[in-house]
Design a protein around this motif. Structure first.
Motif, PDB file in Angstrom:
ATOM      1  N   ARG A   1     -20.261 -14.282   2.212  1.00 44.34           N
ATOM      2  CA  ARG A   1     -19.385 -12.954   1.935  1.00 44.34           C
ATOM      3  C   ARG A   1     -18.329 -13.228   0.732  1.00 44.34           C
ATOM      4  O   ARG A   1     -17.598 -14.334   1.077  1.00 44.34           O
ATOM      5  CB  ARG A   1     -19.104 -12.298   3.152  1.00 44.34           C
ATOM      6  CG  ARG A   1     -20.018 -12.049   4.184  1.00 44.34           C
ATOM      7  CD  ARG A   1     -20.512 -10.426   3.920  1.00 44.34           C
ATOM      8  NE  ARG A   1     -19.565  -9.493   4.288  1.00 44.34           N
ATOM      9  CZ  ARG A   1     -19.596  -8.315   4.056  1.00 44.34           C
ATOM     10  NH1 ARG A   1     -20.607  -7.792   2.998  1.00 44.34           N
ATOM     11  NH2 ARG A   1     -18.592  -7.416   4.115  1.00 44.34           N
TER      12      ARG A   1
ATOM     13  N   MET B   1     -18.214 -12.488  15.653  1.00 45.63           N
ATOM     14  CA  MET B   1     -19.327 -11.853  16.335  1.00 45.63           C
ATOM     15  C   MET B   1     -20.748 -12.146  16.148  1.00 45.63           C
ATOM     16  O   MET B   1     -21.490 -12.270  16.885  1.00 45.63           O
ATOM     17  CB  MET B   1     -18.935 -10.338  16.341  1.00 45.63           C
ATOM     18  CG  MET B   1     -19.984  -9.406  17.001  1.00 45.63           C
ATOM     19  SD  MET B   1     -19.905  -9.779  18.788  1.00 45.63           S
ATOM     20  CE  MET B   1     -18.542  -8.442  19.497  1.00 45.63           C
ATOM     21  N   ASN B   2     -21.028 -12.233  14.923  1.00 44.82           N
ATOM     22  CA  ASN B   2     -22.577 -12.623  14.542  1.00 44.82           C
ATOM     23  C   ASN B   2     -22.698 -13.899  14.848  1.00 44.82           C
ATOM     24  O   ASN B   2     -23.861 -14.208  15.344  1.00 44.82           O
ATOM     25  CB  ASN B   2     -22.372 -12.641  12.834  1.00 44.82           C
ATOM     26  CG  ASN B   2     -22.756 -11.183  12.370  1.00 44.82           C
ATOM     27  OD1 ASN B   2     -23.118 -10.370  12.942  1.00 44.82           O
ATOM     28  ND2 ASN B   2     -22.287 -10.961  10.989  1.00 44.82           N
TER      29      ASN B   2
ATOM     30  N   GLY C   1     -31.008  -2.831  10.696  1.00 40.47           N
ATOM     31  CA  GLY C   1     -30.485  -3.304  12.080  1.00 40.47           C
ATOM     32  C   GLY C   1     -29.584  -4.297  11.958  1.00 40.47           C
ATOM     33  O   GLY C   1     -28.666  -4.432  10.805  1.00 40.47           O
ATOM     34  N   LEU C   2     -29.513  -5.091  12.687  1.00 34.47           N
ATOM     35  CA  LEU C   2     -28.341  -6.135  12.850  1.00 34.47           C
ATOM     36  C   LEU C   2     -28.586  -7.214  11.718  1.00 34.47           C
ATOM     37  O   LEU C   2     -29.630  -7.839  11.457  1.00 34.47           O
ATOM     38  CB  LEU C   2     -28.253  -6.729  14.218  1.00 34.47           C
ATOM     39  CG  LEU C   2     -27.677  -5.978  15.383  1.00 34.47           C
ATOM     40  CD1 LEU C   2     -27.628  -6.729  16.603  1.00 34.47           C
ATOM     41  CD2 LEU C   2     -26.169  -5.656  14.984  1.00 34.47           C
ATOM     42  N   LEU C   3     -27.544  -7.682  11.007  1.00 37.23           N
ATOM     43  CA  LEU C   3     -27.702  -8.904  10.274  1.00 37.23           C
ATOM     44  C   LEU C   3     -28.189 -10.130  10.779  1.00 37.23           C
ATOM     45  O   LEU C   3     -28.949 -10.907  10.137  1.00 37.23           O
ATOM     46  CB  LEU C   3     -26.077  -9.011   9.742  1.00 37.23           C
ATOM     47  CG  LEU C   3     -26.090 -10.003   8.538  1.00 37.23           C
ATOM     48  CD1 LEU C   3     -26.688  -9.971   7.327  1.00 37.23           C
ATOM     49  CD2 LEU C   3     -24.535 -10.339   8.172  1.00 37.23           C
TER      50      LEU C   3
ATOM     51  N   GLY D   1     -24.573  -6.758   1.993  1.00 31.59           N
ATOM     52  CA  GLY D   1     -23.813  -5.808   1.758  1.00 31.59           C
ATOM     53  C   GLY D   1     -24.341  -4.615   1.453  1.00 31.59           C
ATOM     54  O   GLY D   1     -25.702  -4.098   1.541  1.00 31.59           O
ATOM     55  N   SER D   2     -23.403  -3.486   1.237  1.00 30.45           N
ATOM     56  CA  SER D   2     -23.899  -2.196   1.025  1.00 30.45           C
ATOM     57  C   SER D   2     -24.332  -2.231  -0.504  1.00 30.45           C
ATOM     58  O   SER D   2     -25.353  -1.460  -0.832  1.00 30.45           O
ATOM     59  CB  SER D   2     -22.891  -1.017   1.316  1.00 30.45           C
ATOM     60  OG  SER D   2     -22.038  -1.335   2.778  1.00 30.45           O
TER      61      SER D   2
ATOM     62  N   LYS E   1     -21.317   3.427   6.278  1.00 31.01           N
ATOM     63  CA  LYS E   1     -21.003   4.312   5.022  1.00 31.01           C
ATOM     64  C   LYS E   1     -21.826   5.165   4.539  1.00 31.01           C
ATOM     65  O   LYS E   1     -23.015   4.847   4.380  1.00 31.01           O
ATOM     66  CB  LYS E   1     -20.384   3.597   3.988  1.00 31.01           C
ATOM     67  CG  LYS E   1     -19.377   2.543   4.220  1.00 31.01           C
ATOM     68  CD  LYS E   1     -19.168   1.292   3.285  1.00 31.01           C
ATOM     69  CE  LYS E   1     -18.190   0.338   4.005  1.00 31.01           C
ATOM     70  NZ  LYS E   1     -17.917  -0.964   3.083  1.00 31.01           N
TER      71      LYS E   1
ATOM     72  N   ALA F   1     -28.060  -3.454   2.934  1.00 28.99           N
ATOM     73  CA  ALA F   1     -27.898  -2.819   4.386  1.00 28.99           C
ATOM     74  C   ALA F   1     -28.359  -1.614   4.168  1.00 28.99           C
ATOM     75  O   ALA F   1     -28.095  -0.627   3.226  1.00 28.99           O
ATOM     76  CB  ALA F   1     -26.774  -3.141   4.882  1.00 28.99           C
TER      77      ALA F   1
ATOM     78  N   PHE G   1     -32.558  -5.064   4.460  1.00 31.97           N
ATOM     79  CA  PHE G   1     -32.675  -5.072   5.975  1.00 31.97           C
ATOM     80  C   PHE G   1     -32.176  -3.850   6.887  1.00 31.97           C
ATOM     81  O   PHE G   1     -31.429  -3.181   6.373  1.00 31.97           O
ATOM     82  CB  PHE G   1     -32.037  -6.550   6.431  1.00 31.97           C
ATOM     83  CG  PHE G   1     -30.474  -6.309   6.548  1.00 31.97           C
ATOM     84  CD1 PHE G   1     -29.802  -6.386   5.270  1.00 31.97           C
ATOM     85  CD2 PHE G   1     -29.943  -6.260   7.944  1.00 31.97           C
ATOM     86  CE1 PHE G   1     -28.200  -6.307   5.582  1.00 31.97           C
ATOM     87  CE2 PHE G   1     -28.460  -6.212   7.935  1.00 31.97           C
ATOM     88  CZ  PHE G   1     -27.494  -6.257   6.686  1.00 31.97           C
TER      89      PHE G   1
END
Ligand code: PNS
Length: 163
Positions: free
Chosen positions: A87, A104-105, A71-73, A8-9, A41, A36, A69
């Protein structure tokens, strides 16, 4: 050993985030809170600040660790050898975006399974964005965030006011 990644952010962590981390810690052997670094944001708190605030909030939870992290999760899932991603879901409106991201992930990385945890209703209306808005307008947010976050918000927004 089952390890779940909680990304998360977390800008900043709220009591709702903390509740998800605590409940996940009862189910998994290890919870890796993954802050992230390149979220879309614009963040109010730096990565270091966000990590420190989450660490402070979960210092009594021995199986919760905080990492970051880039880049991509899906790549972080491999790098940290996570078995799943978790989540929090507050309302049906969260679900559409989360469902799309989860699919998508999994398309990008067949190992990336996403689990959703329903929020405690007590936190269903709490979000980092609203907390920052309340703080920026001198409102009372203390019951929605851990004590160290309340202090950090006070420092940040009173400082910004002077500029
Ligand atoms: O707390 P947030 O802002 O809802 O968290 C969203 C986050 C950081 C988990 C998401 O944006 C993410 O995973 N970002 C990393 C880049 C990525 O993998 N994007 C998803 C592609 S399907």
């Amino acid at each position: 050993m089952r390890r779940v990644l909680y990304p998360g952010s977390f800008d900043p962590v709220t009591n709702g985030h903390l509740d998800v981390a605590k409940r996940a810690a009862k189910i998994f052997d290890e919870v890796l809170v993954a802050v992230a670094a390149n979220s879309e944001k614009k963040a109010a708190f730096s990565i270091e600040e966000r990590m420190k605030l989450f660490q402070e909030a979960c210092k009594d939870l021995p199986n919760v660790k905080v990492v970051t992290f880039h880049g991509l999760l899906v790549n972080a899932v491999d790098r940290f050898h996570a078995d799943a991603v978790i989540r929090g879901i507050r309302a049906a409106s969260d679900f559409e975006y989360e469902f799309q991201m989860a699919l998508m992930n999994r398309e990008l990385n067949g190992r990336c399974e996403t689990l959703f945890m329903m929020t405690d209703p007590a936190y269903s209306f709490v979000s980092s964005r609203l907390i920052k808005e309340i703080a920026a307008n001198d409102g009372d947010y203390a019951s929605f965030v851990p004590p160290a976050v309340a202090e950090a918000l006070k420092r940040k927004f009173s400082k910004e006011e002077k500029h």
